[in-house]
Design a protein around this motif. Sequence first.
Motif, PDB file in Angstrom:
ATOM      1  N   LEU A 160      22.461  25.020   3.644  1.00 21.66           N
ATOM      2  CA  LEU A 160      22.390  26.363   3.115  1.00 21.66           C
ATOM      3  C   LEU A 160      24.022  27.002   3.545  1.00 21.66           C
ATOM      4  CD1 LEU A 160      21.305  29.021   3.087  1.00 21.66           C
ATOM      5  CD2 LEU A 160      20.651  29.203   5.703  1.00 21.66           C
ATOM      6  N   THR A 161      24.744  27.333   5.062  1.00 23.82           N
ATOM      7  CA  THR A 161      26.422  27.984   5.131  1.00 23.82           C
ATOM      8  C   THR A 161      26.880  27.236   3.973  1.00 23.82           C
ATOM      9  OG1 THR A 161      25.799  27.392   7.306  1.00 23.82           O
ATOM     10  CG2 THR A 161      27.493  27.601   6.639  1.00 23.82           C
ATOM     11  N   THR A 162      26.912  25.748   3.301  1.00 22.25           N
ATOM     12  CA  THR A 162      28.064  25.459   2.389  1.00 22.25           C
ATOM     13  C   THR A 162      27.655  26.457   1.371  1.00 22.25           C
ATOM     14  OG1 THR A 162      28.673  23.647   3.488  1.00 22.25           O
ATOM     15  CG2 THR A 162      29.063  23.966   0.902  1.00 22.25           C
ATOM     16  N   TRP A 163      26.346  25.843   0.241  1.00 15.46           N
ATOM     17  CA  TRP A 163      25.458  26.859  -0.116  1.00 15.46           C
ATOM     18  C   TRP A 163      26.036  28.628  -0.261  1.00 15.46           C
ATOM     19  CZ3 TRP A 163      24.487  25.955  -4.788  1.00 15.46           C
ATOM     20  CH2 TRP A 163      22.875  27.062  -6.168  1.00 15.46           C
ATOM     21  N   ALA A 164      26.224  29.120   0.998  1.00 12.71           N
ATOM     22  CA  ALA A 164      26.186  30.611   0.780  1.00 12.71           C
ATOM     23  C   ALA A 164      27.988  31.185   0.338  1.00 12.71           C
ATOM     24  CB  ALA A 164      25.624  31.254   1.826  1.00 12.71           C
ATOM     25  N   PHE A 165      28.290  30.379   0.901  1.00  8.87           N
ATOM     26  CA  PHE A 165      30.338  29.956   0.868  1.00  8.87           C
ATOM     27  C   PHE A 165      30.979  30.098   0.481  1.00  8.87           C
ATOM     28  CE2 PHE A 165      28.234  31.958   5.458  1.00  8.87           C
ATOM     29  CZ  PHE A 165      28.263  33.165   5.319  1.00  8.87           C
ATOM     30  N   VAL A 166      30.310  28.573  -0.546  1.00  9.36           N
ATOM     31  CA  VAL A 166      31.622  28.006  -1.135  1.00  9.36           C
ATOM     32  C   VAL A 166      31.826  28.498  -1.811  1.00  9.36           C
ATOM     33  CG1 VAL A 166      29.546  27.306  -2.517  1.00  9.36           C
ATOM     34  CG2 VAL A 166      31.943  25.669  -2.280  1.00  9.36           C
ATOM     35  N   GLY A 167      31.478  29.698  -2.546  1.00 14.84           N
ATOM     36  CA  GLY A 167      31.368  30.599  -4.029  1.00 14.84           C
ATOM     37  C   GLY A 167      33.212  31.625  -3.931  1.00 14.84           C
ATOM     38  N   TYR A 168      32.522  31.985  -2.528  1.00 14.50           N
ATOM     39  CA  TYR A 168      33.189  33.177  -1.853  1.00 14.50           C
ATOM     40  C   TYR A 168      34.535  32.624  -1.709  1.00 14.50           C
ATOM     41  CZ  TYR A 168      35.034  36.877   1.037  1.00 14.50           C
ATOM     42  OH  TYR A 168      35.982  37.544   1.994  1.00 14.50           O
ATOM     43  N   ASN A 169      34.868  31.714  -1.239  1.00 13.72           N
ATOM     44  CA  ASN A 169      36.161  31.367  -0.583  1.00 13.72           C
ATOM     45  C   ASN A 169      36.594  30.149  -1.656  1.00 13.72           C
ATOM     46  OD1 ASN A 169      35.587  31.872   1.951  1.00 13.72           O
ATOM     47  ND2 ASN A 169      34.160  29.764   2.460  1.00 13.72           N
ATOM     48  N   ALA A 170      35.829  30.402  -2.713  1.00 14.38           N
ATOM     49  CA  ALA A 170      35.962  29.348  -4.291  1.00 14.38           C
ATOM     50  C   ALA A 170      37.436  30.311  -4.686  1.00 14.38           C
ATOM     51  CB  ALA A 170      35.520  28.912  -5.005  1.00 14.38           C
ATOM     52  N   LEU A 171      36.500  31.673  -4.794  1.00 12.64           N
ATOM     53  CA  LEU A 171      37.528  32.899  -5.236  1.00 12.64           C
ATOM     54  C   LEU A 171      39.179  33.622  -4.259  1.00 12.64           C
ATOM     55  CD1 LEU A 171      34.828  34.944  -7.004  1.00 12.64           C
ATOM     56  CD2 LEU A 171      35.688  33.507  -7.705  1.00 12.64           C
ATOM     57  N   LEU A 172      38.754  33.084  -3.341  1.00 15.28           N
ATOM     58  CA  LEU A 172      40.304  33.432  -2.796  1.00 15.28           C
ATOM     59  C   LEU A 172      40.553  32.551  -2.828  1.00 15.28           C
ATOM     60  CD1 LEU A 172      38.337  34.402   0.992  1.00 15.28           C
ATOM     61  CD2 LEU A 172      39.498  35.890  -0.653  1.00 15.28           C
ATOM     62  N   ILE A 173      40.313  31.169  -2.952  1.00 14.25           N
ATOM     63  CA  ILE A 173      41.081  30.719  -2.616  1.00 14.25           C
ATOM     64  C   ILE A 173      41.896  30.322  -4.749  1.00 14.25           C
ATOM     65  CG2 ILE A 173      41.982  27.524  -3.377  1.00 14.25           C
ATOM     66  CD1 ILE A 173      39.979  27.192  -1.083  1.00 14.25           C
ATOM     67  N   LEU A 174      41.383  30.364  -5.090  1.00 12.24           N
ATOM     68  CA  LEU A 174      41.448  31.073  -6.925  1.00 12.24           C
ATOM     69  C   LEU A 174      42.434  32.048  -6.752  1.00 12.24           C
ATOM     70  CD1 LEU A 174      41.286  30.477  -9.714  1.00 12.24           C
ATOM     71  CD2 LEU A 174      39.569  31.648 -10.026  1.00 12.24           C
ATOM     72  N   ALA A 175      42.862  32.621  -6.268  1.00  9.61           N
ATOM     73  CA  ALA A 175      43.671  33.839  -6.292  1.00  9.61           C
ATOM     74  C   ALA A 175      45.026  33.281  -5.369  1.00  9.61           C
ATOM     75  CB  ALA A 175      43.144  35.074  -5.292  1.00  9.61           C
ATOM     76  N   GLY A 176      45.086  32.602  -5.030  1.00 13.17           N
ATOM     77  CA  GLY A 176      45.991  31.645  -4.516  1.00 13.17           C
ATOM     78  C   GLY A 176      46.717  30.678  -5.391  1.00 13.17           C
ATOM     79  N   LEU A 177      45.989  30.481  -6.069  1.00 17.65           N
ATOM     80  CA  LEU A 177      46.607  29.655  -6.984  1.00 17.65           C
ATOM     81  C   LEU A 177      47.096  30.269  -8.066  1.00 17.65           C
ATOM     82  CD1 LEU A 177      43.437  26.997  -7.609  1.00 17.65           C
ATOM     83  CD2 LEU A 177      45.639  26.682  -6.565  1.00 17.65           C
ATOM     84  N   GLN A 178      46.273  31.286  -8.125  1.00 17.58           N
ATOM     85  CA  GLN A 178      47.025  31.755  -8.985  1.00 17.58           C
ATOM     86  C   GLN A 178      48.488  33.008  -9.245  1.00 17.58           C
ATOM     87  OE1 GLN A 178      44.168  34.888 -10.613  1.00 17.58           O
ATOM     88  NE2 GLN A 178      42.868  32.867 -12.180  1.00 17.58           N
ATOM     89  N   ALA A 179      48.366  33.068  -7.679  1.00 16.38           N
ATOM     90  CA  ALA A 179      49.764  33.375  -7.662  1.00 16.38           C
ATOM     91  C   ALA A 179      50.930  32.570  -6.919  1.00 16.38           C
ATOM     92  CB  ALA A 179      49.489  34.032  -5.766  1.00 16.38           C
ATOM     93  N   ILE A 180      50.926  31.224  -7.057  1.00 11.85           N
ATOM     94  CA  ILE A 180      52.009  29.757  -7.093  1.00 11.85           C
ATOM     95  C   ILE A 180      52.673  30.483  -8.632  1.00 11.85           C
ATOM     96  CG2 ILE A 180      52.242  27.790  -7.245  1.00 11.85           C
ATOM     97  CD1 ILE A 180      49.876  27.542  -5.614  1.00 11.85           C
ATOM     98  N   ASP A 181      53.867  30.350  -8.802  1.00  5.17           N
ATOM     99  CA  ASP A 181      55.169  30.661  -9.337  1.00  5.17           C
ATOM    100  C   ASP A 181      55.013  29.354 -10.310  1.00  5.17           C
ATOM    101  OD1 ASP A 181      57.122  31.216 -11.201  1.00  5.17           O
ATOM    102  OD2 ASP A 181      58.220  31.007  -9.454  1.00  5.17           O
ATOM    103  N   LYS A 182      54.275  29.228 -11.524  1.00  2.00           N
ATOM    104  CA  LYS A 182      54.534  29.064 -12.365  1.00  2.00           C
ATOM    105  C   LYS A 182      56.146  27.999 -12.416  1.00  2.00           C
ATOM    106  CE  LYS A 182      50.308  29.587 -13.480  1.00  2.00           C
ATOM    107  NZ  LYS A 182      49.899  30.696 -12.072  1.00  2.00           N
TER     108      LYS A 182
END
Length: 306
Positions: A169-191
């Motif tokens: 239940l904990t994983t289901w609830a928070f995996v999507g939110y944390n994925a968006l945070l990590i996605l923001a970090g990925l998109q900030a990496i210099d190409k």
Amino acid sequence: MSNPQPRPLGTRIKKALPQYLAISPYFFFFFVFGAMPVVFTMALAFTNWSGLGDFDLIGFTNFKYLISDPLFYKSLVNTLILWVMGTVPTLVLATILALMLNSTLRFSTTYKVIYLIPNITSMVAMGMLFSSIFSSQFGIANAIINVFGFENIAWLQTEWGIKIAISCLTTWAFVGYNALLILAGLQAIDKSLYEAAALDGANSWQIFFRITLPQLRPIILFVTLMSTIGSLQSFTESQVLTSSNSGGAASAGGINNSGLTMVMYFYSVAFQENRYGYGAAIAWGVFVVVMFFSIINWLVTRERKD
């Protein structure tokens, strides 16, 4: 040229007064709902108040009992186990989802909204859903393991079954939110870093471990730290999944108190047994544990400079 004369104090106060009035509601509500409860809880921990009657001061008796309370240590161990079982899968799955979203060109916004829905859904509602999923007789979890030839498992009537249900239940609830945070970090990496690595002949695994992961370190630190703080204060997940078996601290958390977390123990003592003094002591014990593991987590995951 002469220096300008400073304006009188009354003039400066009069000019700044509208700004201070604009932010005053925040300080008022912080004082009423933040600072005052903290002070009151600290004072309450030195009493044996039951919710009615006088406040009888008993000194450090509650804290002395807390450090020798086996049920508190049981709740601490359960909380740490659920922290590992919930945080590690969440971080791994969130990273995988973020990488998938980062490589998706079509419908990426739709995917982001879908992944965020579990985080904004009521935890109570999701707890009821997961109670059905892990039902002993007709749950989806048992239907899946039946396909592989295994017999039904009484998930919410066994110690590790309860822990698995809560961590899922904990994983289901928070995996999507944390994925968006990590996605923001990925998109900030210099190409240009990826382009240079490709020119040097680096494969996908080398790029991930040598470029992507180190560049994501600040985001991973933040996600891990916030997940640690949230997991150590978990309550709703265990309360909803094991509420039918709760009638006080001794029976809270299901079979053998296997789902009893520290905050749930505090809730049971204070609001079900009306032992507010000892409940306040437990609350401060939770605070110390959260601070300790948060500092350890930060020291382990922070960036080291040579």
